[in-house]
Design an enzyme around this catalytic site. Structure first.
Site, PDB file in Angstrom:
ATOM      1  N   SER A   1      10.676  25.301 -31.112  1.00  0.00           N
ATOM      2  CA  SER A   1      11.541  24.267 -31.484  1.00  0.00           C
ATOM      3  C   SER A   1      12.793  24.920 -32.038  1.00  0.00           C
ATOM      4  CB  SER A   1      11.144  23.182 -32.043  1.00  0.00           C
ATOM      5  OG  SER A   1      10.586  22.385 -31.044  1.00  0.00           O
TER       6      SER A   1
ATOM      7  N   THR B   1       5.123  17.306 -33.221  1.00  0.00           N
ATOM      8  CA  THR B   1       4.326  18.124 -32.387  1.00  0.00           C
ATOM      9  C   THR B   1       2.731  17.684 -32.824  1.00  0.00           C
ATOM     10  OG1 THR B   1       3.784  20.011 -30.988  1.00  0.00           O
ATOM     11  CG2 THR B   1       4.353  20.434 -33.239  1.00  0.00           C
TER      12      THR B   1
ATOM     13  N   LYS C   1       1.894  12.997 -33.018  1.00  0.00           N
ATOM     14  CA  LYS C   1       2.415  11.972 -32.279  1.00  0.00           C
ATOM     15  C   LYS C   1       2.334  10.512 -32.512  1.00  0.00           C
ATOM     16  CE  LYS C   1       4.168  15.658 -28.963  1.00  0.00           C
ATOM     17  NZ  LYS C   1       4.655  15.942 -27.580  1.00  0.00           N
TER      18      LYS C   1
ATOM     19  N   ARG D   1      -9.889  12.564 -14.080  1.00  0.00           N
ATOM     20  CA  ARG D   1     -11.470  12.632 -13.981  1.00  0.00           C
ATOM     21  C   ARG D   1     -11.873  11.313 -14.465  1.00  0.00           C
ATOM     22  NH1 ARG D   1     -12.723  17.304 -18.265  1.00  0.00           N
ATOM     23  NH2 ARG D   1     -12.093  15.814 -19.967  1.00  0.00           N
TER      24      ARG D   1
ATOM     25  N   ALA E   1     -11.287   5.059 -14.740  1.00  0.00           N
ATOM     26  CA  ALA E   1     -10.740   3.673 -15.559  1.00  0.00           C
ATOM     27  C   ALA E   1      -9.310   3.978 -16.154  1.00  0.00           C
ATOM     28  CB  ALA E   1     -11.689   3.241 -16.198  1.00  0.00           C
TER      29      ALA E   1
HETATM   30  P1  ATR Z   1      -2.366  15.200 -23.497  1.00  0.00           P
HETATM   31  O1  ATR Z   1      -1.569  14.454 -24.580  1.00  0.00           O
HETATM   32  O2  ATR Z   1      -1.946  16.671 -23.339  1.00  0.00           O
HETATM   33  O3  ATR Z   1      -2.111  14.336 -22.279  1.00  0.00           O
HETATM   34  P2  ATR Z   1      -4.893  13.903 -23.961  1.00  0.00           P
HETATM   35  O4  ATR Z   1      -4.448  12.510 -24.080  1.00  0.00           O
HETATM   36  O5  ATR Z   1      -6.382  14.801 -24.433  1.00  0.00           O
HETATM   37  O6  ATR Z   1      -3.853  15.210 -23.841  1.00  0.00           O
HETATM   38  O7  ATR Z   1      -5.300  14.086 -22.119  1.00  0.00           O
HETATM   39  C1  ATR Z   1      -5.798  15.075 -21.580  1.00  0.00           C
HETATM   40  C2  ATR Z   1      -6.024  14.676 -20.022  1.00  0.00           C
HETATM   41  O8  ATR Z   1      -6.312  15.905 -19.272  1.00  0.00           O
HETATM   42  C3  ATR Z   1      -6.980  13.674 -19.721  1.00  0.00           C
HETATM   43  O9  ATR Z   1      -6.646  12.955 -18.727  1.00  0.00           O
HETATM   44  C4  ATR Z   1      -8.441  14.294 -19.443  1.00  0.00           C
HETATM   45  O10 ATR Z   1      -9.068  13.654 -18.488  1.00  0.00           O
HETATM   46  P3  ATR Z   1     -10.164  12.608 -19.009  1.00  0.00           P
HETATM   47  O11 ATR Z   1      -9.173  11.435 -19.273  1.00  0.00           O
HETATM   48  O12 ATR Z   1     -10.964  12.206 -17.781  1.00  0.00           O
HETATM   49  O13 ATR Z   1     -10.715  13.008 -20.497  1.00  0.00           O
HETATM   50  C5  ATR Z   1      -7.691  15.517 -18.460  1.00  0.00           C
HETATM   51  N1  ATR Z   1      -8.591  16.835 -18.503  1.00  0.00           N
HETATM   52  C6  ATR Z   1      -8.710  17.655 -19.426  1.00  0.00           C
HETATM   53  N2  ATR Z   1      -9.377  18.688 -18.824  1.00  0.00           N
HETATM   54  C7  ATR Z   1      -9.746  18.287 -17.920  1.00  0.00           C
HETATM   55  C8  ATR Z   1     -10.492  19.038 -16.673  1.00  0.00           C
HETATM   56  N3  ATR Z   1     -11.251  20.301 -16.979  1.00  0.00           N
HETATM   57  N4  ATR Z   1     -10.581  18.580 -15.544  1.00  0.00           N
HETATM   58  C9  ATR Z   1      -9.949  17.228 -14.963  1.00  0.00           C
HETATM   59  N5  ATR Z   1      -9.079  16.768 -16.068  1.00  0.00           N
HETATM   60  C10 ATR Z   1      -9.037  17.130 -17.244  1.00  0.00           C
END
Ligand code: ATR
Length: 277
Positions: free
Chosen positions: A17, A62, A66, A152, A155
């Protein structure tokens, strides 16, 4: 007097940034200084208070702050409300205005830099975390034919879809599904908003998910050809993008909000681009 801005995070060393905003200030002739602020994990409020007391006008926020910034703000923009997270703050007296420009930056990059329209298109967003929450409203405002969130944990995708459906004035159909439900479905744009790329993983996407002429967009940036982009390439997708343009565009939105002038992003994007190989 030189106006002060900063990005706050922990860690903060990696942040681009300061480089971006300093370049924007130069091309627009704005007199400002933009620095990095490392905040202790449990002292976000005190660190921001100190920056404001020293004359700070605004901040980018960051990880991992957040949500702290969301709680700290006195006036939350709708983008920040739906995202449940804040990435930019503006200080005016006792007021702390808060925005989330990640989603609007993403959409501006797709429309203006990549020249790809979202209107009438079938859009798939992978992931149901913070990055997806920020992107939903700006995507919906483009009037896609449909918006599907795949996650993944199904819900979470369904909850987000229901939330997005409520704040969706355009009446676009929004669905939340699991990866196994993708069989037989195809999309014109697939956004990877999961954090899977950070660990070099890719969610189980069928190759048939990419429609002919599709755009595959990785929200992470600077990682070259990630497993998701490799998968898209295997499926025959030729339009591949990472989030470098999104990074530059969200910064330009914040700059416009703070300074009233929109900087051109091309030079910044070119200087930060890591080839997709
Ligand atoms: P961000 O703020 O970067 O979005 P986050 O809120 O931790 O980070 O969300 C990460 C997302 O990546 C989630 O939707 C997670 O899936 P889950 O909700 O089932 O945990 C998804 N994610 C992370 N690793 C993954 C993987 N190996 N395969 C599929 N989805 C993944």
């Amino acid at each position: 007097m030189t106006d002060r801005y900063a990005v706050i995070g922990n860690p903060i060393e990696q942040s681009k940034s300061p480089l971006i905003h300093t370049a924007f200030a130069q091309v627009t002739g704005q007199d400002l200084a933009y620095t990095k602020v490392l905040s202790p994990l449990d002292e976000f409020g005190q660190t921001v208070d100190a920056f404001r007391a020293a004359g700070g006008r605004g901040m980018n926020v960051t990880a991992p702050f957040k949500l702290d910034a969301f709680a700290y703000a006195t006036d939350l923009a709708p983008s920040a409300q739906l995202a449940g997270a804040v990435n930019a703050l503006k200080f005016e007296g006792d007021k702390v205005f808060a925005e989330n420009f990640d989603g609007v930056g993403l959409v501006r990059d797709v429309l203006h830099n990549l020249g790809f329209q979202l209107q009438g298109r079938r859009v798939l967003v992978m992931g149901a975390g913070g990055a997806t929450r920020g992107a939903l409203l700006p995507i919906l405002m483009q009037g896609p034919a449909e918006l599907v969130i795949v996650n993944r944990t199904v819900a979470k995708a369904q909850e987000l879809a229901a939330l997005a459906q409520k704040s969706n004035a355009a009446g676009v159909s929004v669905r939340g599904i699991g990866y196994e439900d993708l069989q037989g479905e195809s999309f014109d744009v697939v956004f990877n908003a999961t954090s899977a790329s950070l660990t070099a993983q890719v969610p189980p996407l069928p190759l048939s998910v990419f429609a002919p002429g599709a755009l595959a967009y990785e929200l992470a940036y600077g990682k070259g050809l990630t497993p998701f982009l490799q998968l898209a390439q295997q499926a025959g997708v030729t339009r591949l993008a990472d989030g470098v343009g999104m990074l530059a565009e969200q910064a330009a939105e914040a700059f416009l909000w703070w300074r009233g002038v929109r900087p051109d992003t091309r030079a910044v994007i070119d200087s930060l681009t890591v080839p997709l190989v």
